[in-house]
Write a protein that holds these residues in place. Structure first.
Motif, PDB file in Angstrom:
ATOM      1  N   ALA A   1       5.416   1.071   2.064  1.00  0.00           N
ATOM      2  CA  ALA A   1       4.822   2.292   1.509  1.00  0.00           C
ATOM      3  C   ALA A   1       3.328   2.238   1.761  1.00  0.00           C
ATOM      4  O   ALA A   1       2.741   1.164   1.906  1.00  0.00           O
ATOM      5  CB  ALA A   1       5.099   2.384   0.015  1.00  0.00           C
ATOM      6  N   ASP A   2       2.720   3.432   1.797  1.00  0.00           N
ATOM      7  CA  ASP A   2       1.268   3.466   1.979  1.00  0.00           C
ATOM      8  C   ASP A   2       0.579   2.986   0.697  1.00  0.00           C
ATOM      9  O   ASP A   2       1.210   2.805  -0.348  1.00  0.00           O
ATOM     10  CB  ASP A   2       0.803   4.855   2.401  1.00  0.00           C
ATOM     11  CG  ASP A   2       1.150   5.942   1.391  1.00  0.00           C
ATOM     12  OD1 ASP A   2       1.508   5.616   0.243  1.00  0.00           O
ATOM     13  OD2 ASP A   2       1.062   7.132   1.752  1.00  0.00           O
ATOM     14  N   GLU A   3      -0.734   2.812   0.794  1.00  0.00           N
ATOM     15  CA  GLU A   3      -1.485   2.245  -0.331  1.00  0.00           C
ATOM     16  C   GLU A   3      -1.386   3.069  -1.607  1.00  0.00           C
ATOM     17  O   GLU A   3      -1.163   2.518  -2.692  1.00  0.00           O
ATOM     18  CB  GLU A   3      -2.949   2.036   0.059  1.00  0.00           C
ATOM     19  CG  GLU A   3      -3.704   1.220  -0.962  1.00  0.00           C
ATOM     20  CD  GLU A   3      -5.121   0.927  -0.530  1.00  0.00           C
ATOM     21  OE1 GLU A   3      -5.991   0.921  -1.422  1.00  0.00           O
ATOM     22  OE2 GLU A   3      -5.363   0.717   0.669  1.00  0.00           O
ATOM     23  N   PRO A   4      -1.502   4.419  -1.552  1.00  0.00           N
ATOM     24  CA  PRO A   4      -1.352   5.196  -2.789  1.00  0.00           C
ATOM     25  C   PRO A   4       0.032   5.024  -3.432  1.00  0.00           C
ATOM     26  O   PRO A   4       0.138   4.909  -4.646  1.00  0.00           O
ATOM     27  CB  PRO A   4      -1.571   6.648  -2.339  1.00  0.00           C
ATOM     28  CG  PRO A   4      -2.406   6.538  -1.096  1.00  0.00           C
ATOM     29  CD  PRO A   4      -1.945   5.273  -0.434  1.00  0.00           C
TER      30      PRO A   4
ATOM     31  N   GLY B   1      10.883   9.307  -1.472  1.00  0.00           N
ATOM     32  CA  GLY B   1      11.105   8.641  -0.197  1.00  0.00           C
ATOM     33  C   GLY B   1      10.701   7.179  -0.153  1.00  0.00           C
ATOM     34  O   GLY B   1      11.049   6.471   0.778  1.00  0.00           O
ATOM     35  N   SER B   2       9.973   6.702  -1.144  1.00  0.00           N
ATOM     36  CA  SER B   2       9.610   5.274  -1.110  1.00  0.00           C
ATOM     37  C   SER B   2      10.764   4.451  -1.684  1.00  0.00           C
ATOM     38  O   SER B   2      11.389   4.827  -2.665  1.00  0.00           O
ATOM     39  CB  SER B   2       8.321   5.025  -1.887  1.00  0.00           C
ATOM     40  OG  SER B   2       8.441   5.442  -3.219  1.00  0.00           O
TER      41      SER B   2
ATOM     42  N   ALA C   1      11.907   5.583  -9.615  1.00  0.00           N
ATOM     43  CA  ALA C   1      12.748   6.679  -9.111  1.00  0.00           C
ATOM     44  C   ALA C   1      12.359   8.008  -9.751  1.00  0.00           C
ATOM     45  O   ALA C   1      12.343   9.051  -9.087  1.00  0.00           O
ATOM     46  CB  ALA C   1      14.218   6.376  -9.387  1.00  0.00           C
ATOM     47  N   GLU C   2      12.027   7.990 -11.045  1.00  0.00           N
ATOM     48  CA  GLU C   2      11.722   9.236 -11.750  1.00  0.00           C
ATOM     49  C   GLU C   2      10.308   9.743 -11.480  1.00  0.00           C
ATOM     50  O   GLU C   2      10.097  10.940 -11.296  1.00  0.00           O
ATOM     51  CB  GLU C   2      11.902   9.041 -13.255  1.00  0.00           C
ATOM     52  CG  GLU C   2      11.750  10.339 -14.030  1.00  0.00           C
ATOM     53  CD  GLU C   2      12.152  10.190 -15.495  1.00  0.00           C
ATOM     54  OE1 GLU C   2      11.869  11.143 -16.251  1.00  0.00           O
ATOM     55  OE2 GLU C   2      12.736   9.157 -15.877  1.00  0.00           O
TER      56      GLU C   2
ATOM     57  N   ARG D   1       0.162   1.672  -5.152  1.00  0.00           N
ATOM     58  CA  ARG D   1      -0.594   1.704  -6.407  1.00  0.00           C
ATOM     59  C   ARG D   1       0.222   2.386  -7.512  1.00  0.00           C
ATOM     60  O   ARG D   1       0.286   1.904  -8.641  1.00  0.00           O
ATOM     61  CB  ARG D   1      -1.916   2.442  -6.176  1.00  0.00           C
ATOM     62  CG  ARG D   1      -3.090   1.725  -6.769  1.00  0.00           C
ATOM     63  CD  ARG D   1      -4.447   2.363  -6.563  1.00  0.00           C
ATOM     64  NE  ARG D   1      -4.532   3.630  -5.882  1.00  0.00           N
ATOM     65  CZ  ARG D   1      -4.937   3.796  -4.625  1.00  0.00           C
ATOM     66  NH1 ARG D   1      -5.292   2.770  -3.893  1.00  0.00           N
ATOM     67  NH2 ARG D   1      -4.997   4.995  -4.095  1.00  0.00           N
ATOM     68  N   ILE D   2       0.856   3.504  -7.166  1.00  0.00           N
ATOM     69  CA  ILE D   2       1.663   4.243  -8.152  1.00  0.00           C
ATOM     70  C   ILE D   2       2.835   3.385  -8.620  1.00  0.00           C
ATOM     71  O   ILE D   2       3.107   3.292  -9.817  1.00  0.00           O
ATOM     72  CB  ILE D   2       2.167   5.586  -7.562  1.00  0.00           C
ATOM     73  CG1 ILE D   2       0.978   6.531  -7.377  1.00  0.00           C
ATOM     74  CG2 ILE D   2       3.232   6.210  -8.459  1.00  0.00           C
ATOM     75  CD1 ILE D   2       1.303   7.780  -6.566  1.00  0.00           C
ATOM     76  N   ALA D   3       3.524   2.725  -7.689  1.00  0.00           N
ATOM     77  CA  ALA D   3       4.654   1.868  -8.056  1.00  0.00           C
ATOM     78  C   ALA D   3       4.194   0.728  -8.964  1.00  0.00           C
ATOM     79  O   ALA D   3       4.868   0.388  -9.945  1.00  0.00           O
ATOM     80  CB  ALA D   3       5.330   1.318  -6.803  1.00  0.00           C
TER      81      ALA D   3
END
Length: 198
Positions: free
Chosen positions: A173-176, A155-156, A149-150, A179-181
């Motif tokens: 969610a898209d691939e980027p 929006g994901s 969340a932070e 990856r971030i999550a």
């Protein structure tokens, strides 16, 4: 997870000129199993463990033997500098905890000082690693959700489940963003594995 998130800091250190008895008292007072040994000005020169400090401290009790036991010809060590380990395995704050844990298991080292430059900024012990793994799944789940969340993309939305430290992320969610999550989840203390399902 990085070493700086697992280490104990500030770290209790001891000078090489301290006596063995002083070091034993410091270990006992602070409930630790090893102390980084420092020189002026706080430069790491070794590490001293419980085992190092126990060498030659006790004399044989004659009541335990049928015949008298010969006492050693050389006196037992009196200073930390005499018993410390000089070749010290160290880590940096940005070292991956998984790499450090693997090194500790291979070498059977129980405590590793953490250095920033030449300064001792922390220490990681087996107890620190166990404490991380002992964190409850509910707390890990809350921390993963908070991290996403932070710092995650706006929006994901993710459903997060945790079982024995293994995190499962489900969301569209898209691939980027995936990856971030995943990276954010891996930074949470106690997480052992992350899987993502779209």
């Amino acid at each position: 997870m990085l070493v700086r998130e697992a280490m104990t800091s500030p770290v209790v250190t001891i000078p090489r000129t301290a006596t063995v008895r002083q070091a034993i008292r410091v270990l006992d007072e602070h409930g630790v199993t090893a102390l980084p040994v420092v020189d002026e000005p706080d430069r790491l020169v070794g590490i001293v463990s419980e085992m190092d400090l126990l060498k030659g401290v006790f004399e044989h009790d004659p009541r335990a033997f049928a015949r008298p036991v010969a006492t050693p010809a050389t006196p037992s060590p009196r200073l930390v500098g005499d018993v410390m380990t000089r070749d010290v395995e160290t880590a940096r704050p940005n070292t991956d905890v998984a790499v450090l844990a693997e090194t500790m298991m291979k070498t059977r080292i129980k405590s590793v000082p953490v250095l920033a430059g030449s300064a001792v900024v922390g220490i990681v012990s087996r107890r620190d690693l166990i404490a991380i793994l002992a964190r409850g799944d509910a707390r890990i789940r809350d921390d993963v959700l908070a991290a996403i969340a932070e710092y995650g993309p706006a929006g994901s939305r993710w459903d997060v489940s945790v079982r024995d430290g293994a995190v499962e992320l489900r969301g569209r969610a898209d691939e980027p963003a995936q990856r971030i999550a995943g990276v954010l989840a891996q930074t949470v203390p106690g997480v052992t594995h992350v899987s993502i399902h779209g």
